[in-house]
Design an enzyme around this catalytic site. Structure first.
Site, short mmCIF file in Angstrom:
data_model
loop_
_atom_site.label_atom_id
_atom_site.label_comp_id
_atom_site.label_asym_id
_atom_site.label_seq_id
_atom_site.Cartn_x
_atom_site.Cartn_y
_atom_site.Cartn_z
N HIS A 299 -2.34 -2.85 -6.18
CA HIS A 299 -2.86 -2.51 -4.86
C HIS A 299 -4.38 -2.66 -4.83
O HIS A 299 -5.11 -1.85 -5.38
CB HIS A 299 -2.44 -1.08 -4.49
N GLU B 141 -5.21 -0.33 -8.06
CA GLU B 141 -4.10 0.54 -8.49
C GLU B 141 -2.98 -0.34 -9.05
O GLU B 141 -2.56 -1.31 -8.42
CB GLU B 141 -3.57 1.35 -7.30
N SER C 157 0.83 -1.21 0.00
CA SER C 157 0.00 0.00 0.00
C SER C 157 0.87 1.25 0.00
O SER C 157 0.36 2.35 0.08
CB SER C 157 -0.92 0.01 1.22
N ASN D 97 -4.64 6.49 -1.52
CA ASN D 97 -4.29 6.78 -0.14
C ASN D 97 -3.65 8.16 0.03
O ASN D 97 -3.82 8.80 1.07
CB ASN D 97 -3.35 5.71 0.42
#
Length: 796
Positions: free
Chosen positions: A160, A172, A137, A211
């Site tokens: 991800h 991702e 991540s 994120n």
């Protein structure tokens, strides 16, 4: 070279690894799930005389993790039967098996040294050309690919998944320095088509796209909550469904995800992005540090921003860090948006608010707009990828640039300046060049502002989708207050509900009949589908309640008859009618699916005949259809009562499928006729394709059925004894029994003395009569009223 994925290996079986393994099993791929061997025996293993060499012990870690995942709710797997597609093993004994797989996904702990050890093992056993990806991540991909062979690096990148892997759509893809374009193109297509994801190729920057922006948004709120002296409840009220975000809003979401996870990512951004203009914002506020020290991480530790004590939910006071009773939050500004259905249309009103809520939105949106504008081209060259990531990874209905467009780009800059902020230079350049928005719609396609080209360019990959938002007005053929009919091209119409929660009332029924009329006269087929959160929660029970309370039974009888006739029209017309359900598909929405020529259901379809919850039985042809489907499964010398009982219980227990696949098990979908689409965005296009296929194959209007075998008194007797026993055992109430007995009467075909062949219309008349009689019952009206008031069923 054509690449196919038949088998994947997932290395690391924690929450994320097991979730990814389950999602590959969901789509029919064989999975090898591996984890480490334990270092010591448990007490129970010692008692059984097992040793560290026993296979049961060696695979204990992986087997326990997978078992826990399969028991968790919401379930990571579409159907428990699919778990058989997963084989477990350990990284010591079974690593050689990865030579037989097409894709290896590493999902071990977020430590570079450990990941490198795993890659050493993978290098030893993988066959050349096999894909290798990491579900990191935030660890930079270039660090992980250092020192690996050329073939490894060419086939290696980050993939991800967001947790939970089944439900969150963001996928991702982060290329390393040597990742081949063939691998990137393949993974992008595979993510969209097979895994049902929104594939976003991100740059190898800290926390990637989702994120980086998501954690900025949450950190921004952590600071704003103190600055504006707001409470936890107030922030969750302001940042939830009112702005198109999940019900869990901000603090409840952090509790679910885990504060420790969020802190880990925020610290990573703080350490690795020293040049970020908002660098200091990623520093954790004091109250967060104290919560971390206390291990108040949320659901996993039993307390976070919220804490459950008995039946009461307590809230954390951020000033005293003590729990207190929850306080209801309300804002006058939010009241102004109650009549605005779509969140995208509320933003203009919200930022104009004169009190605290308006100030909050101006501060939070201006910070968000400034931040995302500065991240292009740092984390992505294309602004639409940022919006895609936030919608697919964080459940936002609209991405930051879409929200900015809704407020107005120039208005957004004005709000920013008032807060002492500036957008990135390219935004002002875009406006100076005459482009007044980030997005435009042209010929049913979405275009975005492309920085390098300084012009609006078409978003790639749209051709596989039909986006109803883009064609709603331009391709409109007909509309009323409850629905709209659009021309999808190639002779296929689409009927989209526009009512609240897509409930089915008189206007929607009128639209269905109009859609079939139009298609029969001038077109080739009709799709009934929409792209709202849910397909339909069923009939408009408010209308039924009003008629029943006013004792307008003739009107109510006509309304039910109209509903039944419309469902029969869906089944018996001269053109193919395809229904495309997704999300909640309850009651009348389910009955419509039962009568379609073909159902193209999204994998995430929660389908059920739930009418018992409001004190009635399915009255739009659902009870008739379940009796008919049971009759079609009667075989010579079979115990026919058992088959009928299964279909009876689907209605009587108000069973709701937890996925499209589970709806096959309850008889609501039919194998060989109905199909599942994993990517909901492709659903309308897929439905159109099937409507065309059926039309081109020479569609003939079916003949109404007069050969439905009903079992009469034999079945009725069994059901009545069953409901008596259920009441005696206190499993159901007297009113439940009354409804169940009425359903039994319909599905048995009445109290006929022997098994008989009857027509569909005969069963529809019984169904309507039973529905009407239940609407005269006080307890049924209490159930309907309770559902209308609270949204929850009443057991009385």
């Amino acid at each position: 070279m054509k690449r196919t994925i038949k088998k994947v290996a997932v290395i690391g079986s924690g929450i994320m690894g097991s979730g990814i393994a389950c999602h590959f099993a969901n789509i029919g791929v064989e999975v090898l799930l591996l984890d480490i061997i334990p270092r010591e025996l448990t007490e129970s293993e010692t008692k059984k005389g097992l040793t560290l060499e026993s296979p049961l012990v060696r695979n204990r870690v992986v087997n326990e993790h997978l078992a826990n995942a399969l028991k968790s709710k919401p379930s990571p797997i579409y159907s428990q039967k699919f778990a058989s597609r997963i084989t477990t093993g350990n990284t010591t004994d079974d690593m050689h098996k990865i030579a037989q797989v097409d894709w290896i996904i590493e999902v071990v702990v977020e430590r570079l040294d450990i990941k490198k050890l795993v890659f050493d093992q993978i290098e030893e056993h993988r066959k050349p050309g096999t894909l290798v990806t990491s579900n990191t991540s935030g660890i930079p991909i270039h660090f992980m690919s250092e020192g690996r062979t050329e073939d490894f690096q060419k086939h290696f990148c980050g993939t991800h998944f967001f947790n939970p892997a089944r439900y969150l759509k963001l996928f991702e893809i982060i290329p390393g320095p040597q990742t081949s374009s063939e691998v990137l193109d393949f993974l992008t297509g595979y993510g969209e088509k097979f895994l049902g994801k929104t594939s976003v190729v991100a740059k190898d920057t800290p926390a990637f796209i989702g994120n980086r922006i998501g954690i900025f948004g949450i950190q921004s709120l952590f600071h704003l909550v103190k600055e504006m002296d707001l409470t936890v409840e107030e922030i969750d009220k302001l940042t939830g469904p009112v702005i198109g975000r999940p019900k869990s809003a901000t603090f409840r979401t952090v509790d679910v995800v885990g504060l420790d996870t969020l802190v880990h990512v925020a610290n990573g951004i703080y350490e690795n992005c020293p040049d970020d203009e908002q660098h200091e914002l990623f520093k954790l506020p004091d109250f967060i540090n104290k919560m971390v020290a206390n291990k108040w991480f949320g659901s996993k530790t039993g307390q976070g921003f919220y804490k459950k004590e008995g039946k009461e939910i307590l809230t954390l006071d951020l000033n005293t860090l003590e729990y207190r009773a929850a306080k209801k939050a309300s804002f006058a500004t939010l009241e102004l948006t109650k009549t605005i259905d779509k969140p995208i249309n509320r933003f203009k009103v919200l930022v104009k608010g004169t009190v605290k809520a308006g100030e909050f939105y101006r501060k939070s949106f201006s910070a968000l707009f400034a931040y995302v504008s500065n991240r292009v081209p740092e984390i992505s060259n294309e602004l639409f990828k940022i919006d895609d990531a936030m919608k697919a990874g964080f459940g936002w209905e609209n991405g930051p640039f879409e929200i900015w467009d809704a407020i107005g780009v120039e208005k957004g800059i004005e709000i920013m300046k008032a807060e002492g902020l500036e957008p990135a230079a390219w935004v002002n350049e875009m406006i100076s060049a005459g482009s007044k928005s980030f997005y435009t719609i042209k010929d049913g396609a979405t275009y975005y502002y492309d920085l390098p080209k300084k012009s609006q360019e078409k978003i790639p990959g749209q051709d596989a989708f039909i986006i109803l938002n883009n064609i709603r007005e331009s391709k409109k053929v007909w509309s009323n207050s409850g629905a709209i009919i659009q021309d999808l091209g190639d002779g296929i119409l689409n009927l989209e509900f526009q009512s609240k929660m897509n409930t089915i009332g008189g206007d929607v029924l009128q639209a269905i009949n109009k859609g079939i009329d139009l298609a029969e006269k001038e077109y080739e087929g009709l799709v009934i589908g929409n792209q709202a959160a849910n397909f339909s929660v069923g009939a408009n029970i408010g209308m039924i309640f009003m008629m029943a309370v006013e004792q307008e039974y003739d009107e109510l009888n006509m309304a039910i008859k109209m509903f039944q006739d419309t469902m029969m029209r869906v089944r018996y017309s001269s053109i193919p009618v395809i229904v495309a359900p997704h999300g909640m598909t309850f009651g009348g929405g389910c009955e419509m699916s039962l009568h379609a020529d073909k159902v193209i259901a999204a994998a995430e379809t929660y389908m059920g005949l739930v009418e018992f919850g409001v004190g009635v039985l399915p009255g739009g042809g659902g009870s008739k259809e379940m009796a008919l489907r049971a009759s079609d499964l009667f075989h010579k010398n079979d115990v026919e009562l058992n088959v009928l009982q299964e279909y009876f219980l689907t209605i009587a227990m108000a069973k709701v499928s937890t996925s499209g696949y589970e709806a096959f098990d309850t008889g609501l979908l039919q194998k060989g006729k109905d199909i599942i689409v994993v990517n909901k965005d492709r659903q309308i296009a897929e439905a159109k394709k099937h409507a065309l296929l059926m039309a081109e194959a020479g569609y003939t209007q079916p003949i109404r059925r007069t050969d439905v075998k009903v079992l009469g008194k034999q079945a009725l007797g069994m059901f009545l004894v069953g409901t008596d026993q259920m009441v005696a055992g206190s499993y159901i109430s007297e009113h439940d029994k009354k409804i169940a007995n009425k359903l039994a009467y319909v599905m048995a075909g009445g109290d006929l003395s022997e098994a008989t062949l009857v027509s569909e219309q005969y069963l529809l008349d019984l169904e309507r009569e039973a529905f009407l009689s239940l609407c005269t019952e006080r307890k049924t009206l209490e159930r309907i009223q309770h559902m209308l008031k609270t949204g929850k069923p009443l057991r009385n």
